[in-house]
Structure formats: structure tokens, C-alpha cells
Design a protein around this motif. Structure first.
Motif: not given
Length: 415
Positions: A148, A224, A190, A181-184, A186-187, A231-232
């Protein structure tokens, strides 16, 4: 001899016949009283442009000499190379042990030196090829999210490079979804990754796609996907393609009802169905009978998905159904330093078209040209599959087969 090409379709609507040109996306109409002459031209061709109908069809580009029609298709295929398709196999390592996987699981990952060479190669292509209008980056593995950090670092560099030259940028990732997952997620958004490919293989998923330690994986993937949707789903532009790889005679349609409830009520998800045999290395060597049987099974699955109002890829004609390997500017960069055209036939020498150096990447133009999509035979122009047939859309078949087994001409005798 003048012919109507196979990529032209007809639809009878009351007193009119719609003539649909799938190459140009144009639609023209003629009176249904022309039906007999129209289908006579379609089935047998015309010696010359004489009648009013022949003149009308010729004027709109759907009746012409085969050599000119083939040149038109080849010109359109050539225009697709205005996009630079960069597929990066960032690692060969994977945390899954899929039963049907054809890829090696070597503990190799793309080095920073090689990644910088890829960025330099893209920069050079952008500077030298003034026909380029877009850059598409695809991250694959192994499981790419095991690397990642590199994806985020070099994905941003490639995105900034495209935007600094005024080129359209797009990015995709083929992942098993276990780490997504939701954090990854989002990254990844970006750095411009908006398209995701994830396999969910029905009730057989945990058998077909377990962790290397043997545990099931479907619960983590569903967790996930549900979090991403929550969330998105209302704030970001993205698409996740869910691929159901099915075994022979699999008619587990209840699985789609579960998907519908959990994630299927949003435009962010699209569903694809493939049979396991399509993932085999000798896929292109199957008999016509097996292909017909497989297509019938796939139709049943797609029919059910659309019956419950799920988005599918069945009617998609993106890039005319062509594989990126068949485009001049389509390359796969492997972490062992090889540049190849296709990521599903890695063990074949004809697939190798270049090498990744520490400062530069060398591409063998002669080898690359052998992969480029083109209409090689005038007879191909009459085939209904000319724009996206199995023979032409999978360019590796040119190296494995000397004949096309998918030639088909529509019969409009009874429309």
C-alpha cells in the motif's frame, strides 16, 4: 462488392427499421417497406451503389467495400492508443490461496528503483507522444495492498504527472478486498483510484478463496464493502466491480439476493459473472460446444441479476470490449523487471516486450506491434463479433491459434 459490416444491428419498430452502427454509435431509420431489400443487401452484399436505399446506406457509412470498412475499424482501434495504460504488478505475494489462481506467489515486490523507472518512462512517453490524451494506472498483484505504501507514493506521482500536462488521469486496483477497510479506501481515493475489482464467489467463496492459513475471507470482505458504502456512498465518485467466479452448473441465484440486500442498492456497485474455466491458461483452446454451454450458464446468471435490478457489465461496450494488451500503449510492469503485454500468460516468451532498467525502460517495438488489435482479414468485417470477439479482443490467441472459432453472422430472415 459492397457490404454491411457485422457491427451494424437492426431493430424493427412498427413501420420503421432502426439501423444501429455500434462503431460510430449512430442510428438511422428506414421505412419497414425496405425490409426485403435491406436484408438482401445485408446477407448477400451489393455489386454497386444503384438503388435509393443503397445510396442512403452508403451515405451514412453502413454500406461500403470491405477493405474500406476494415480500414475504418482499424483507424478507430488505433485511436484508442491515445490513452497510456500502465499496469503495475507491485507484488507477486498474496495473502490468499485461491484454488484457481494462475499467478505465482513469489515473495517479490516492486523496488523503489523500478517504480521510479516506471514514473520516468511515463514522463518520457508524455513528452514524446503528442497524441496522448489520458493516463490510466492499474495496480495488480499478488495482492497489491500488501504494498500500500508504494501505491500511495507512486500513485500520487503519476496522478500529479498527468494533471501537470493537462492529461486525464484514471486509476484502478484489482484487490481481494481483505485489507480494503474504510481508512485504506479513503487513502486510495486520495491518489485517484476510483475503480475497484473484487471477487466474491458465492457460497463457494470461502472454499475457493481462503487465506493462506486456511480461514475463510468472505466475512471480512463484506464488512469492508458495507463500511465503504456507508461512509463514502453519498460523497465520493467510485465504482466497485464485484466478480462472481462460478463453477460448472452453478445456479446459486440466492447469492445475488444476499448481495442485493447488503450492497446492491447503490450505483457504486456493478456485478460481473465469470466461469472458472475462463481463468485457465488454456481458455482459448476450448471447444465451441463448451463455449456455448458456458455462455448459456452466464446468460442465466445475468438474467437473474437484471431481474432483481442489479447493475451488470453485460451491456457494457467500454473500449469496444478490447483488452488493454492489444493497444500500442498498453503495458504490464512486473516486479521481476520484465515488461509484458498480458498479465494472464506470464510464462510465455512472446509476452515479454521490454525490460525495466534503473534509469530507463526499453520496449521492443517489433514485439509490441504483434499484439496490436487490428482486422487482419476482410472476412472479419462481416462478423457480428468484429468489435469485441474472443479472437480479436484477446490478442494472445494470435500466438496460440491460427483460426477464429467465433465467426458469426446475424440472420435477419425472420425479423
Amino acid at each position: 462488392m459492397y457490404s454491411i459490416p457485422g457491427y451494424v444491428d437492426f431493430e424493427l419498430k412498427g413501420d420503421t427499421i432502426s439501423i444501429i452502427d455500434h462503431l460510430t454509435k449512430n442510428v438511422i431509420e428506414v421505412n419497414a417497406s425496405n425490409k426485403k431489400e435491406l436484408f438482401s443487401i445485408y446477407n448477400s452484399g451489393s455489386i454497386a451503389i444503384r438503388t435509393d436505399l443503397e445510396k442512403f446506406l452508403f451515405q451514412h457509412g453502413v454500406l461500403d467495400e470491405k477493405v474500406k470498412l476494415a480500414a475504418k475499424v482499424n483507424g478507430k482501434l488505433e485511436s484508442l492508443s491515445s490513452k497510456l495504460n500502465v499496469t503495475i504488478m507491485v507484488t507477486e505475494l498474496c495473502n490468499f490461496n485461491c484454488k484457481y489462481c494462475y499467478e505465482r506467489k513469489n515473495p517479490k515486490a516492486m523496488s523503489d528503483e523500478m517504480m521510479r523507472s516506471i514514473v520516468n518512462f511515463v514522463s518520457k512517453q508524455v513528452e514524446e507522444d503528442k497524441q496522448l490524451k489520458a493516463i490510466n494506472v492499474v495496480w495488480i498483484g499478488g495482492e497489491p495492498l500488501l504494498e500500500k505504501t508504494k501505491i500511495l507514493k507512486y500513485g500520487k506521482m503519476l496522478k500529479d504527472l498527468a494533471e501537470s500536462h493537462g492529461l486525464k488521469h484514471s486509476a484502478e486496483i484489482s484487490t481481494n478486498g481483505y485489507f480494503l477497510d474504510e481508512e485504506v479506501f479513503g487513502e486510495l481515493l486520495s491518489v485517484g483510484i476510483r475503480k475497484y475489482y473484487i471477487a466474491l464467489d458465492g457460497k463457494t467463496h470461502d472454499y475457493l478463496r481462503p487465506l493462506i492459513t486456511g480461514e475463510g475471507t468472505s466475512k471480512a470482505i463484506f464488512r469492508n464493502l458495507i463500511a465503504i458504502k456507508r461512509h463514502y456512498g453519498k460523497t465520493e465518485d467510485f465504482e466497485i466491480e464485484i466478480i462472481n467466479n462460478i463453477l460448472e452448473n452453478n445456479r446459486d441465484f440466492i447469492w445475488y439476493d444476499k448481495l442485493k440486500i447488503l450492497i446492491g442498492d447503490t450505483e457504486h456497485f456493478v456485478f460481473t459473472v465469470k466461469t472458472i474455466d475462463q481463468l485457465r491458461k488454456d481458455y482459448d483452446a476450448q471447444s465451441t460446444a463448451n463455449i456455448v454451454k458456458r455462455n448459456k450458464l452466464l446468460k442465466e446468471h445475468y438474467d437473474y441479476l437484471e431481474f432483481i435490478h442489479m447493475r451488470t457489465d453485460r451491456k457494457s461496450s467500454s473500449e469496444y470490449g478490447l483488452c488493454k494488451a492489444g493497444l500500442k500503449n498498453g503495458f504490464v510492469f512486473r516486479c521481476d523487471g520484465l515488461v509484458v503485454k498480458c498479465n494472464s500468460c506470464l510464462s510465455y516468451d512472446f509476452n515479454n516486450v521490454g525490460l525495466i532498467g534503473y534509469d530507463d525502460i526499453k520496449i521492443d517495438a517489433e514485439k509490441n506491434n504483434k499484439w496490436i488489435h487490428k482486422i487482419d482479414h476482410e472476412s472479419c468485417i462481416s462478423c457480428k463479433n468484429v468489435l469485441k470477439c474472443g479472437y480479436n479482443s484477446c490478442p494472445k490467441t494470435r500466438f496460440n491459434s491460427q483460426k477464429c472459432i467465433n465467426f458469426s453472422r446475424r440472420n435477419y430472415e425472420t425479423i
